[in-house]
Design a protein around this motif. Structure first.
Motif, PDB file in Angstrom:
ATOM      1  N   THR A 119      -5.349 -20.473 -12.157  1.00 58.65           N
ATOM      2  CA  THR A 119      -6.608 -20.018 -12.790  1.00 58.65           C
ATOM      3  C   THR A 119      -7.663 -20.315 -11.562  1.00 58.65           C
ATOM      4  OG1 THR A 119      -5.946 -19.634 -15.260  1.00 58.65           O
ATOM      5  CG2 THR A 119      -8.281 -19.496 -13.962  1.00 58.65           C
ATOM      6  N   GLY A 120      -8.079 -18.358 -11.025  1.00 56.27           N
ATOM      7  CA  GLY A 120      -8.918 -19.691  -9.824  1.00 56.27           C
ATOM      8  C   GLY A 120      -8.312 -19.378  -8.413  1.00 56.27           C
ATOM      9  N   THR A 121      -6.811 -18.671  -8.635  1.00 57.91           N
ATOM     10  CA  THR A 121      -6.002 -18.907  -7.545  1.00 57.91           C
ATOM     11  C   THR A 121      -6.655 -17.484  -6.339  1.00 57.91           C
ATOM     12  OG1 THR A 121      -4.544 -19.748  -8.169  1.00 57.91           O
ATOM     13  CG2 THR A 121      -4.055 -18.472  -6.048  1.00 57.91           C
ATOM     14  N   MET A 122      -6.644 -17.502  -4.901  1.00 57.85           N
ATOM     15  CA  MET A 122      -7.455 -16.206  -4.341  1.00 57.85           C
ATOM     16  C   MET A 122      -6.901 -15.229  -4.111  1.00 57.85           C
ATOM     17  SD  MET A 122     -10.119 -17.426  -3.923  1.00 57.85           S
ATOM     18  CE  MET A 122     -11.092 -16.900  -3.033  1.00 57.85           C
ATOM     19  N   GLY A 123      -5.220 -15.716  -3.758  1.00 56.92           N
ATOM     20  CA  GLY A 123      -4.695 -14.071  -3.710  1.00 56.92           C
ATOM     21  C   GLY A 123      -3.980 -14.084  -5.203  1.00 56.92           C
ATOM     22  N   ASP A 124      -2.916 -13.318  -4.845  1.00 60.21           N
ATOM     23  CA  ASP A 124      -2.492 -11.968  -5.773  1.00 60.21           C
ATOM     24  C   ASP A 124      -1.076 -13.002  -6.012  1.00 60.21           C
ATOM     25  OD1 ASP A 124      -3.804 -10.785  -6.420  1.00 60.21           O
ATOM     26  OD2 ASP A 124      -3.020  -9.232  -4.747  1.00 60.21           O
ATOM     27  N   TYR A 125      -0.654 -13.360  -7.037  1.00 62.64           N
ATOM     28  CA  TYR A 125       0.626 -14.235  -7.092  1.00 62.64           C
ATOM     29  C   TYR A 125       1.030 -13.082  -8.605  1.00 62.64           C
ATOM     30  CZ  TYR A 125      -1.593 -16.227 -11.538  1.00 62.64           C
ATOM     31  OH  TYR A 125      -2.666 -15.493 -12.498  1.00 62.64           O
TER      32      TYR A 125
END
Length: 185
Positions: A119-125
């Motif tokens: 959560t809070g990761t800027m990119g897609d995963y």
């Protein structure tokens, strides 16, 4: 300088539930700067838990990007997270894999904990794989400074918490588009 995680396999005699002694080899994870320090740290940590003789059979660098203990969890799971990035020069999508070790009670909870960590990761995963890890315990490095001591106590308290017994109610939070659901039936 940053430290690395080392997986150390320890061989020792273990008494099972029936009272029979059996030789077993178990992997542990230690945070260290070198193989030498990892060997020293695993000797120190295991001496506190094992009263008999033990042998370190293998030490290798572990490929975990992050380690996350969770409360009321008793097993470690390895999550493979694929970070997605768009390469503007080639026009292609690129995937970079990283591995996260986290505590959970089952695979579903490990998935939920992985999502919580990301959560809070800027990119897609994406999360293409989650498997139970054979890791028995994790020993992070703490310098002994006052702020570090609080952090170590918090890490160990979370790691050592046991799952609550009894059934846990699970609330379904999934939402479906009514048109798509009616088309499929």
């Amino acid at each position: 300088m940053s430290s690395m995680w080392y997986e150390c396999k320890v061989k020792y005699r273990k008494t099972d539930d029936t009272g029979v002694q059996k030789v077993t080899t178990e992997p542990y994870l230690v945070d260290a700067m070198s193989y030498t320090e990892a060997e020293s740290r695993i000797n120190e940590e295991m001496a506190a838990y094992i009263s008999e003789e033990f042998k370190i059979t293998n030490i290798k660098v572990a490929n975990y990007a992050e380690i996350h203990p969770f409360e009321n969890s008793d097993r470690w799971f390895k999550s493979r997270v694929s970070l997605l990035a768009y390469d503007e020069e080639s026009g292609k999508e690129r995937k970079t894999n990283m591995y996260v070790l986290l505590q959970a009670n089952d695979v579903k909870e490990a998935f939920d904990n992985t999502v919580r960590v990301m959560t809070g990761t800027m990119g897609d995963y994406t999360i293409p794989a989650i498997s139970e890890s054979p890791i028995m315990d994790v020993f992070p490095y703490f310098s002994g400074e006052e702020g570090d001591l609080e952090q170590m106590e918090k890490f160990n308290a979370i790691k050592a918490s046991k799952p609550e017994s009894g059934a846990v109610a699970v609330e379904d939070e999934m939402e479906f588009d009514a048109e798509i659901v009616s088309e499929s039936y």
